[in-house]
Scaffold this motif. Structure first.
Motif, mmCIF file in Angstrom:
data_model
loop_
_atom_site.group_PDB
_atom_site.id
_atom_site.type_symbol
_atom_site.label_atom_id
_atom_site.label_comp_id
_atom_site.label_asym_id
_atom_site.label_seq_id
_atom_site.Cartn_x
_atom_site.Cartn_y
_atom_site.Cartn_z
ATOM 1 N N ILE A 93 0.838 -1.205 0.000
ATOM 2 C CA ILE A 93 0.000 0.000 0.000
ATOM 3 C C ILE A 93 0.870 1.251 0.000
ATOM 4 O O ILE A 93 0.607 2.206 -0.742
ATOM 5 N N ILE A 94 1.917 1.258 0.807
ATOM 6 C CA ILE A 94 2.821 2.413 0.857
ATOM 7 C C ILE A 94 3.465 2.644 -0.503
ATOM 8 O O ILE A 94 3.545 3.787 -0.988
ATOM 9 N N PHE A 95 3.927 1.580 -1.146
ATOM 10 C CA PHE A 95 4.544 1.741 -2.462
ATOM 11 C C PHE A 95 3.540 2.237 -3.500
ATOM 12 O O PHE A 95 3.878 3.066 -4.362
ATOM 13 N N LEU A 96 2.300 1.748 -3.429
ATOM 14 C CA LEU A 96 1.281 2.226 -4.354
ATOM 15 C C LEU A 96 0.993 3.705 -4.142
ATOM 16 O O LEU A 96 0.901 4.483 -5.106
ATOM 17 N N VAL A 97 0.838 4.122 -2.895
ATOM 18 C CA VAL A 97 0.573 5.531 -2.593
ATOM 19 C C VAL A 97 1.753 6.393 -3.019
ATOM 20 O O VAL A 97 1.570 7.464 -3.622
ATOM 21 N N TYR A 100 1.754 6.656 -6.836
ATOM 22 C CA TYR A 100 0.711 7.568 -7.294
ATOM 23 C C TYR A 100 1.089 9.021 -7.001
ATOM 24 O O TYR A 100 0.869 9.910 -7.830
ATOM 25 N N SER A 101 1.659 9.251 -5.827
ATOM 26 C CA SER A 101 2.084 10.613 -5.464
ATOM 27 C C SER A 101 3.174 11.112 -6.398
ATOM 28 O O SER A 101 3.138 12.268 -6.850
ATOM 29 N N VAL A 102 4.128 10.276 -6.693
ATOM 30 C CA VAL A 102 5.203 10.672 -7.614
ATOM 31 C C VAL A 102 4.620 10.963 -8.989
ATOM 32 O O VAL A 102 5.005 11.939 -9.651
ATOM 33 N N TYR A 103 3.675 10.145 -9.416
ATOM 34 C CA TYR A 103 3.026 10.378 -10.713
ATOM 35 C C TYR A 103 2.320 11.732 -10.719
ATOM 36 O O TYR A 103 2.450 12.504 -11.673
#
Length: 151
Positions: A93-97, A100-103
């Motif tokens: 979940i942390i990596f997904l968030v 997405y934030s970096v994107y």
């Protein structure tokens, strides 16, 4: 009587044979009493020493293995399965968030450009509508603009 003589004779012969057997047994007993037996246990000692050495080596190997097991057990940490699964889930979940934030952060300049273009269009549209609604303001603006461009 002849029969009694025969029986007596047979009994005397048996008694003589018995006496001979007893005397032979006495001689044999005397011989055995004086005979000294020296046991030879060298073969048994050799086998027992070999077995003892083998057992000592096996015990030493077991102590080494047990020492290794104890070392690794002391060094290791155990976690419950649910804690490991929870940790892995949170990590995903942390990596997904973060991804997405970096994107989204990488798209900020594009979003600014689009927002600037939209704001510019709205401002120009607003001023056009204003100038079309009041031609006097448009003339004043044109006069104000001309001296600025000459300088």
């Amino acid at each position: 009587m002849a029969k009694l003589d025969e029986i007596a004779e047979l009994l005397t012969e048996e008694i003589k044979e018995f006496e001979n057997s007893v005397s032979r047994l006495e001689e044999l007993q005397a011989f055995l009493m004086n005979y000294k037996i020296k046991p030879d246990t060298s073969d048994i000692d050799f086998i027992l020493r070999q077995y003892n050495d083998h057992q000592k080596k096996a015990i030493e190997d077991q102590h080494k293995l047990m020492g290794n097991v104890i070392y690794y057990i002391k060094k290791s940490m155990t976690f419950p399965k649910w804690a490991t699964k929870l940790f892995c889930g949170l990590l995903v979940i942390i990596f997904l968030v973060l991804g997405y934030s970096v994107y989204k952060v990488s798209r900020i300049p594009e979003i600014r450009q689009v927002a600037f273009g939209q704001g510019e269009e709205k401002a120009v549209g607003h001023f056009r509508a204003f100038f079309e609604a009041s031609p006097e303001a448009s003339e004043l603006y044109q006069k104000w603009r001309e001296p600025q461009s000459k300088k």
